[in-house]
Design a protein around this motif. Structure first.
Motif, PDB file in Angstrom:
ATOM      1  N   VAL A   7      -9.573-104.347  74.486  1.00  0.00           N
ATOM      2  CA  VAL A   7      -9.661-103.309  73.448  1.00  0.00           C
ATOM      3  C   VAL A   7      -8.254-102.979  72.970  1.00  0.00           C
ATOM      4  CG1 VAL A   7     -10.385-100.954  72.923  1.00  0.00           C
ATOM      5  CG2 VAL A   7     -11.680-102.309  74.609  1.00  0.00           C
ATOM      6  N   LEU A   9      -5.723-104.515  69.654  1.00  0.00           N
ATOM      7  CA  LEU A   9      -5.062-105.800  69.366  1.00  0.00           C
ATOM      8  C   LEU A   9      -3.648-105.568  68.841  1.00  0.00           C
ATOM      9  CD1 LEU A   9      -8.154-107.630  67.821  1.00  0.00           C
ATOM     10  CD2 LEU A   9      -7.293-107.743  70.162  1.00  0.00           C
ATOM     11  N   GLY A  10      -2.878-104.731  69.583  1.00  0.00           N
ATOM     12  CA  GLY A  10      -1.459-104.544  69.255  1.00  0.00           C
ATOM     13  C   GLY A  10      -0.668-105.711  69.840  1.00  0.00           C
ATOM     14  N   ARG A  11       0.624-105.512  70.080  1.00  0.00           N
ATOM     15  CA  ARG A  11       1.471-106.604  70.589  1.00  0.00           C
ATOM     16  C   ARG A  11       0.990-107.082  71.967  1.00  0.00           C
ATOM     17  NH1 ARG A  11       6.797-103.253  70.139  1.00  0.00           N
ATOM     18  NH2 ARG A  11       5.260-101.773  70.914  1.00  0.00           N
ATOM     19  N   ASP A  31     -10.991-103.929  68.073  1.00  0.00           N
ATOM     20  CA  ASP A  31     -10.030-103.004  67.500  1.00  0.00           C
ATOM     21  C   ASP A  31     -10.756-102.184  66.446  1.00  0.00           C
ATOM     22  OD1 ASP A  31      -7.650-101.902  65.966  1.00  0.00           O
ATOM     23  OD2 ASP A  31      -6.652-103.063  67.534  1.00  0.00           O
ATOM     24  N   ARG A  32     -10.257-100.979  66.199  1.00  0.00           N
ATOM     25  CA  ARG A  32     -10.937-100.157  65.179  1.00  0.00           C
ATOM     26  C   ARG A  32     -10.434-100.514  63.792  1.00  0.00           C
ATOM     27  NH1 ARG A  32      -8.194 -94.279  66.150  1.00  0.00           N
ATOM     28  NH2 ARG A  32      -6.058 -94.950  65.749  1.00  0.00           N
ATOM     29  N   LEU A  50     -14.748-101.826  66.051  1.00  0.00           N
ATOM     30  CA  LEU A  50     -15.475-100.606  66.409  1.00  0.00           C
ATOM     31  C   LEU A  50     -14.501 -99.605  67.006  1.00  0.00           C
ATOM     32  CD1 LEU A  50     -15.815-100.578  69.780  1.00  0.00           C
ATOM     33  CD2 LEU A  50     -17.580-102.253  69.273  1.00  0.00           C
ATOM     34  N   SER A  52     -13.581 -97.685  70.063  1.00  0.00           N
ATOM     35  CA  SER A  52     -13.880 -97.865  71.488  1.00  0.00           C
ATOM     36  C   SER A  52     -14.101 -96.570  72.246  1.00  0.00           C
ATOM     37  CB  SER A  52     -12.742 -98.648  72.159  1.00  0.00           C
ATOM     38  OG  SER A  52     -11.522 -97.970  71.963  1.00  0.00           O
ATOM     39  N   ALA A  72      -5.849-101.973  75.876  1.00  0.00           N
ATOM     40  CA  ALA A  72      -4.461-102.226  75.482  1.00  0.00           C
ATOM     41  C   ALA A  72      -4.033-101.254  74.397  1.00  0.00           C
ATOM     42  CB  ALA A  72      -4.341-103.660  74.993  1.00  0.00           C
ATOM     43  N   ILE A  73      -4.330 -99.969  74.619  1.00  0.00           N
ATOM     44  CA  ILE A  73      -3.935 -98.911  73.683  1.00  0.00           C
ATOM     45  C   ILE A  73      -2.849 -98.104  74.377  1.00  0.00           C
ATOM     46  CG2 ILE A  73      -4.721 -96.882  72.400  1.00  0.00           C
ATOM     47  CD1 ILE A  73      -7.575 -98.045  72.548  1.00  0.00           C
ATOM     48  N   GLY A  74      -1.678 -97.951  73.727  1.00  0.00           N
ATOM     49  CA  GLY A  74      -0.575 -97.265  74.408  1.00  0.00           C
ATOM     50  C   GLY A  74      -0.211 -95.957  73.760  1.00  0.00           C
ATOM     51  N   ASN A  76      -1.517 -94.194  71.398  1.00  0.00           N
ATOM     52  CA  ASN A  76      -2.596 -93.250  71.126  1.00  0.00           C
ATOM     53  C   ASN A  76      -3.234 -92.814  72.439  1.00  0.00           C
ATOM     54  OD1 ASN A  76      -4.964 -91.961  70.384  1.00  0.00           O
ATOM     55  ND2 ASN A  76      -5.223 -93.235  68.550  1.00  0.00           N
ATOM     56  N   LYS A  98      -3.353-100.204  79.884  1.00  0.00           N
ATOM     57  CA  LYS A  98      -1.918-100.132  79.620  1.00  0.00           C
ATOM     58  C   LYS A  98      -1.594 -98.652  79.462  1.00  0.00           C
ATOM     59  CE  LYS A  98      -0.005-101.045  75.342  1.00  0.00           C
ATOM     60  NZ  LYS A  98       1.385-100.951  74.903  1.00  0.00           N
TER      61      LYS A  98
ATOM     62  N   GLU B 120       6.379-105.989  75.575  1.00  0.00           N
ATOM     63  CA  GLU B 120       4.925-105.912  75.386  1.00  0.00           C
ATOM     64  C   GLU B 120       4.308-107.304  75.425  1.00  0.00           C
ATOM     65  OE1 GLU B 120       4.832-101.778  74.585  1.00  0.00           O
ATOM     66  OE2 GLU B 120       3.270-103.241  74.934  1.00  0.00           O
TER      67      GLU B 120
HETATM   68  N1  LIG Z   1     -10.321 -95.791  69.347  1.00  0.00           N
HETATM   69  C1  LIG Z   1      -9.886 -97.031  69.163  1.00  0.00           C
HETATM   70  N2  LIG Z   1     -10.786 -98.036  69.121  1.00  0.00           N
HETATM   71  C2  LIG Z   1     -10.388 -99.318  68.962  1.00  0.00           C
HETATM   72  N3  LIG Z   1      -9.091 -99.675  68.794  1.00  0.00           N
HETATM   73  C3  LIG Z   1      -8.155 -98.707  68.827  1.00  0.00           C
HETATM   74  C4  LIG Z   1      -8.488 -97.345  69.016  1.00  0.00           C
HETATM   75  N4  LIG Z   1      -7.341 -96.627  69.003  1.00  0.00           N
HETATM   76  C5  LIG Z   1      -6.332 -97.478  68.811  1.00  0.00           C
HETATM   77  N5  LIG Z   1      -6.812 -98.737  68.690  1.00  0.00           N
HETATM   78  C6  LIG Z   1      -6.045 -99.966  68.445  1.00  0.00           C
HETATM   79  O1  LIG Z   1      -5.264-100.282  69.561  1.00  0.00           O
HETATM   80  C7  LIG Z   1      -4.103-101.006  69.147  1.00  0.00           C
HETATM   81  C8  LIG Z   1      -2.889-100.570  69.942  1.00  0.00           C
HETATM   82  O2  LIG Z   1      -2.794 -99.212  69.934  1.00  0.00           O
HETATM   83  P1  LIG Z   1      -1.429 -98.382  69.982  1.00  0.00           P
HETATM   84  O3  LIG Z   1      -0.679 -98.620  68.739  1.00  0.00           O
HETATM   85  O4  LIG Z   1      -1.791 -97.006  70.362  1.00  0.00           O
HETATM   86  O5  LIG Z   1      -0.685 -98.980  71.216  1.00  0.00           O
HETATM   87  P2  LIG Z   1       0.728 -99.632  71.317  1.00  0.00           P
HETATM   88  O6  LIG Z   1       1.185 -99.294  72.698  1.00  0.00           O
HETATM   89  O7  LIG Z   1       1.630 -99.255  70.201  1.00  0.00           O
HETATM   90  O8  LIG Z   1       0.440-101.171  71.206  1.00  0.00           O
HETATM   91  P3  LIG Z   1       1.455-102.376  71.430  1.00  0.00           P
HETATM   92  O9  LIG Z   1       2.697-101.777  72.028  1.00  0.00           O
HETATM   93  O10 LIG Z   1       0.734-103.320  72.336  1.00  0.00           O
HETATM   94  O11 LIG Z   1       1.686-102.954  70.064  1.00  0.00           O
HETATM   95  C9  LIG Z   1      -3.962-100.779  67.648  1.00  0.00           C
HETATM   96  O12 LIG Z   1      -4.159-102.008  67.025  1.00  0.00           O
HETATM   97  C10 LIG Z   1      -5.082 -99.778  67.303  1.00  0.00           C
HETATM   98  O13 LIG Z   1      -5.711-100.086  66.086  1.00  0.00           O
END
Ligand SMILES: Nc1ncnc2c1ncn2[C@@H]1O[C@H](COP(=O)(O)OP(=O)(O)OP(=O)(O)O)[C@@H](O)[C@H]1O
Ligand SMILES: Nc1ncnc2c1ncn2[C@@H]1O[C@H](COP(=O)(O)OP(=O)(O)OP(=O)(O)O)[C@@H](O)[C@H]1O
Lengths: 216, 216
Positions: A7, A9-11, A31-32, A50, A52, A72-74, A76, A98, B120
């Motif tokens: 869940v 799809l960031g880095r 991913d949303r 969707l 999550s 894999a959401i950081g 947020n 994560k 990451e």
């Molecule tokens: N409720 C949700 N449902 C599905 N996907 C989500 C949700 N909230 C965030 N995301 C997705 O999760 C991904 C990563 O989130 P976020 O930017 O918070 O983490 P990050 O730590 O910056 O990621 P990274 O460092 O791996 O690039 C984003 O592509 C975002 O669209």
């Protein structure tokens, strides 16, 4: 082999999906952001857009058939937490999350995350160890104080045979391989002579291997 | 031992400084945020608040005496780049930079970064390999296709001696240690019998070790 769902799809998430698919594991990427889902749809076995944090949407995607599910959401924090809670509610056996900070990690653990990863923090530690022990080239921990380590052969051992080097007698370390010029010599004989540029693969106490590595 | 300077005391930078100091390396920690500099001043050998894109300020801090200098700035693309350029201008021998994306990495390389780390991305790859190869417990690369690997002993080998297991004849892998119940048996004899729960430390082709690990 059970399939893995990811869940976010960031880095971190995208790189995780890519590595899993390259190693023959079938992956559901979530991913949303429909744009991201579209972008990775040809690289990941299956993708779906969707939110999550929505338990019903997760059930409809058949999430309980995947094990583990990686969150894999950081950045947020709320989405990360609500997703972990929703996954545990639909009885996913193993949830790996994560986290961005140590506090985030502690809260995730409290709501049921089975494992938490701090990518930034772990990368800082790994680089720190590498820079602090320049002769130290790699390690696999075996048990509480014993490891397999790869070190640059110290200059003072160059020209000696393994037997003459007394690495076993003085450091309690067994040399199980020598790496020389792009080739590995497994289980070298005790009359093998150490050359300049050699790397030694050792089994024994990590502290003793570090000592040997930083010897001149 | 030369000292290490770290620019940027975010999650990655702070964790790097802490690990270096714990391993006896003296560290200069730099950040433009005086609050952060204050917060870490008791943990890091020396700290200073300055704008690292300012070449003059870097010279006054005596940055050219440090090697390597690590630029731990990620989100702020311009500051990361300008800092790398300034460090190369004052002739720091080795500059290691963190990057947020692959594009960021490529640009840093073009302006002289000696090494670039993507925390990451690397964390995603590491977790991917671990999940894709459940029996695979660790690896040190020795040369292009040979490595030391630690794998869970497959069920089909339990009860056989190392000689009876034919791991060397069938996979070209040498068993250099067995980990059993929190203890390591280095260079086991060929009549050592493999037990349930054993981990095998192998030297040989990584692909063959993975095959052995995923055998039933
Ligand atoms: N409720 C949700 N449902 C599905 N996907 C989500 C949700 N909230 C965030 N995301 C997705 O999760 C991904 C990563 O989130 P976020 O930017 O918070 O983490 P990050 O730590 O910056 O990621 P990274 O460092 O791996 O690039 C984003 O592509 C975002 O669209
Ligand atoms: N020009 C500069 N001079 C000195 N320090 C700087 C400069 N620009 C940014 N920094 C510092 O670098 C640190 C990390 O920067 P940034 O937030 O851009 O990276 P990050 O990738 O989010 O960090 P991390 O993920 O490791 O927490 C911050 O503490 C910031 O104050």
């Amino acid at each position: 082999r059970s399939e893995v769902a990811v869940v976010g799809l960031g880095r971190f998430g995208a790189s995780l999906c890519r590595t899993l698919v390259e190693n023959g594991v079938s992956v559901l990427g979530i991913d949303r952001d429909p744009g991201l889902v579209q972008r990775y749809s040809h690289e990941i076995t299956q993708t779906v857009a969707l939110d999550s944090t929505d338990e019903e949407a997760l059930r409809e995607a058949g999430i309980e058939a995947y094990n583990p599910v990686v969150v894999a959401i950081g950045d947020n924090f709320e989405a990360s937490l609500m997703t972990c809670v929703a996954l545990k509610a639909v009885k996913v056996p193993t949830v790996v999350c994560k986290a961005a900070t140590a506090v985030h990690r502690d809260v995730l653990r409290k709501v049921g995350a089975d494992r938490v990863i701090l990518p930034e923090h772990e990368a800082g530690q790994r680089l720190g160890l590498e820079l602090a022990q320049p002769g130290f080239l790699g390690e696999i921990e075996l048990c509480s104080d014993t490891a397999v380590t790869k070190v640059r052969a110290p200059a003072s051992l160059v020209g000696l045979t393994l037997e003459e080097s007394r690495v076993n007698e003085e450091y309690g370390l067994r040399v199980v391989a020598i790496v020389r010029g792009g080739r590995a010599i497994a289980l070298p004989s005790k009359i093998e002579r150490i050359e300049s540029g050699d790397q030694l693969v050792l089994i024994g106490a990590t502290a003793r291997a570090t000592e040997l590595a930083s010897r001149g």
